[in-house]
Enzyme design. Structure first.
Site, PDB file in Angstrom:
ATOM      1  N   THR A  98      13.260  12.367 -16.025  1.00  0.00           N
ATOM      2  CA  THR A  98      11.806  12.161 -15.952  1.00  0.00           C
ATOM      3  C   THR A  98      11.076  13.497 -16.082  1.00  0.00           C
ATOM      4  OG1 THR A  98      12.232  10.279 -14.531  1.00  0.00           O
ATOM      5  CG2 THR A  98       9.970  11.055 -14.611  1.00  0.00           C
TER       6      THR A  98
ATOM      7  N   ASP B 217       8.521  13.608 -19.031  1.00  0.00           N
ATOM      8  CA  ASP B 217       7.093  13.542 -18.683  1.00  0.00           C
ATOM      9  C   ASP B 217       6.493  14.868 -18.227  1.00  0.00           C
ATOM     10  OD1 ASP B 217       7.390  10.894 -19.177  1.00  0.00           O
ATOM     11  OD2 ASP B 217       7.340  10.230 -17.088  1.00  0.00           O
TER      12      ASP B 217
ATOM     13  N   GLU C 162      10.233   8.798  -7.165  1.00  0.00           N
ATOM     14  CA  GLU C 162       9.289   8.429  -8.227  1.00  0.00           C
ATOM     15  C   GLU C 162       9.944   8.304  -9.598  1.00  0.00           C
ATOM     16  OE1 GLU C 162       5.299   9.280  -8.381  1.00  0.00           O
ATOM     17  OE2 GLU C 162       5.242  10.523  -6.590  1.00  0.00           O
TER      18      GLU C 162
ATOM     19  N   CYS D 123       4.834  11.656  25.815  1.00  0.00           N
ATOM     20  CA  CYS D 123       6.019  12.506  25.982  1.00  0.00           C
ATOM     21  C   CYS D 123       6.096  13.009  27.427  1.00  0.00           C
ATOM     22  CB  CYS D 123       5.995  13.661  24.996  1.00  0.00           C
ATOM     23  SG  CYS D 123       4.651  14.825  25.265  1.00  0.00           S
TER      24      CYS D 123
ATOM     25  N   ARG E  82      -3.485  15.741  -6.524  1.00  0.00           N
ATOM     26  CA  ARG E  82      -4.798  16.211  -6.999  1.00  0.00           C
ATOM     27  C   ARG E  82      -5.893  15.145  -6.979  1.00  0.00           C
ATOM     28  NH1 ARG E  82      -1.313  15.546 -10.918  1.00  0.00           N
ATOM     29  NH2 ARG E  82      -1.833  14.345 -12.778  1.00  0.00           N
TER      30      ARG E  82
ATOM     31  N   ARG F  35       1.737  10.524  -1.708  1.00  0.00           N
ATOM     32  CA  ARG F  35       2.313  11.873  -1.865  1.00  0.00           C
ATOM     33  C   ARG F  35       1.798  12.808  -0.770  1.00  0.00           C
ATOM     34  NH1 ARG F  35       1.572  12.977  -8.340  1.00  0.00           N
ATOM     35  NH2 ARG F  35       3.122  11.468  -9.086  1.00  0.00           N
TER      36      ARG F  35
ATOM     37  N   HIS G 262      -1.498  16.848  21.651  1.00  0.00           N
ATOM     38  CA  HIS G 262      -1.198  15.443  21.375  1.00  0.00           C
ATOM     39  C   HIS G 262      -2.429  14.563  21.602  1.00  0.00           C
ATOM     40  CE1 HIS G 262       3.455  15.926  21.858  1.00  0.00           C
ATOM     41  NE2 HIS G 262       2.943  16.672  20.892  1.00  0.00           N
TER      42      HIS G 262
ATOM     43  N   GLU H  91      -3.028  12.032  23.579  1.00  0.00           N
ATOM     44  CA  GLU H  91      -3.435  11.772  24.969  1.00  0.00           C
ATOM     45  C   GLU H  91      -4.303  12.902  25.507  1.00  0.00           C
ATOM     46  OE1 GLU H  91       0.872  10.225  24.567  1.00  0.00           O
ATOM     47  OE2 GLU H  91      -0.416  11.714  23.638  1.00  0.00           O
TER      48      GLU H  91
END
Length: 356
Positions: free
Chosen positions: A195, A199, A290, A76, A206, A183, A51, A53
């Protein structure tokens, strides 16, 4: 002398580097200050690794003794993938711990633990900024459901595609790069079957060479073509369907390595509330929807959307497809209002960010 706020800002900026790599954990940055000098810095680099810290204590070495620690969320105090940070903070001889916000996870009680161990403690420095940074983690820790972002991209006259269905590309490369960054940052992207059919998108990161998210496809009758580009890496695909799906096709997709969720239908379509619950069970803490227009409308109607990103390009299309269908609003005074709105320019496009 630098104020507590300035130091906390540095810790919050450090925590930003965790984005995309630590889910389902929070984004955490930590600095150690001694006699007005930063002597140690650290952030949580990857889920399962040390973590923030601990990394800051290591970077400070012996200088951590008698120093002040700034961390954007309380440390934590329980055993998880790693030992409790509170123990290491005490061992290092830290004198004072300044915390941005409380951890909504009931297992975490680091602030009280450190106080109990005799350290000087303060909480609530830049609390609002700390909360905004970890909006995904807070939602997931409290509800075990993912934080949902709806991304829309349209022309100035409100179209996502021409009347022939062409939509490549309404927004600029800068806007698309920005989306690829998100993303990378979220656990999953969600898209409707229409979609995919229209598409055939890749839905990867990328443009920034980032990590690729899990792809969630909402497909009530399992119409998806096995040649779809999204199925290139089947292990990262979840298809949500209903009992209308042909068993033969489900088996074929399973053999490829695709996860197929068969959910009870709601008005003949995949029940989005149930889907969100299921995805939460798989430790998916954040999703970006999306498109298309049907899924966007249903997601808003079902109340699963937390945040909207609306890109508007300075272009006019005329006849074409709008970004959101099926809201069923008949009067302007019944329109859905966004809260906490901010705007920014991305290339030539304008991005509006708001919350539901």
């Amino acid at each position: 002398m630098i104020s507590h706020k300035k130091y906390m800002e540095i810790a919050i900026n450090l925590a930003e580097k965790s984005r995309g790599y630590v889910s389902p954990n929070p984004l955490v940055g930590c600095i150690i200050v001694k006699r007005g000098k930063i002597v140690g810095k650290g952030y949580h680099k990857k889920y399962g690794q040390e973590h923030a810290e601990i990394n800051a204590i290591k970077s400070a070495g012996k200088k951590a003794n008698n120093a002040t620690m700034y961390v954007n969320i309380e440390p934590c105090s329980h055993w998880g993938k790693t030992p409790p940070c509170t123990e290491k903070v005490v061992e290092a001889g830290i004198r004072e711990v300044i915390v941005g916000m409380e951890d909504p996870n009931p297992l975490v009680d680091g602030y009280r633990e450190l106080k109990f161990r005799g350290l000087k403690t303060r909480i609530g420095i830049l609390r609002e900024q700390a909360k905004k940074l970890n909006e995904v983690y807070i939602k997931y820790a409290k509800s075990k459901k993912p934080f949902v972002i709806l991304k829309l991209a349209m022309s100035l006259d409100g179209k996502i595609a021409t009347s022939t269905g062409d939509s490549k590309y309404i927004t600029s490369r800068e806007a698309r790069t920005y989306v690829h960054q998100i993303r990378n940052d979220v656990d999953a992207v969600m898209i409707g079957i229409n979609t995919i059919t229209r598409d055939n998108p890749l839905l990867d990161s990328r443009l920034i060479k980032g990590k690729n998210p899990i792809k969630v496809i909402v497909d009530s009758t399992l119409k998806i073509s096995e040649k779809s580009k999204v199925l290139k890496d089947p292990s990262k695909v979840i298809i949500a369907t209903t009992k209308k799906a042909l068993k033969k096709k489900i088996d074929k997709l399973h053999q490829k390595g695709v996860t197929v969720l068969i959910l009870k239908p709601k008005k003949g379509l995949v029940d989005l509330k149930e889907l969100i619950k299921e995805l939460g069970k798989s430790e998916i803490t954040s999703i970006m929807i999306e498109g298309g227009a049907e899924l966007s409308g249903n997601a808003i109607k079902e109340g699963i959307v937390n945040k909207i990103l609306m890109f508007t390009a300075p272009k006019l299309i005329g006849n074409g497809l709008g970004p959101i269908k099926n809201l069923g609003i008949k009067k302007v005074n019944k329109a859905i209002k966004l809260k906490n709105i901010s705007t920014k320019n991305i290339g030539k496009d304008i991005l509006v960010i708001g919350y539901l």
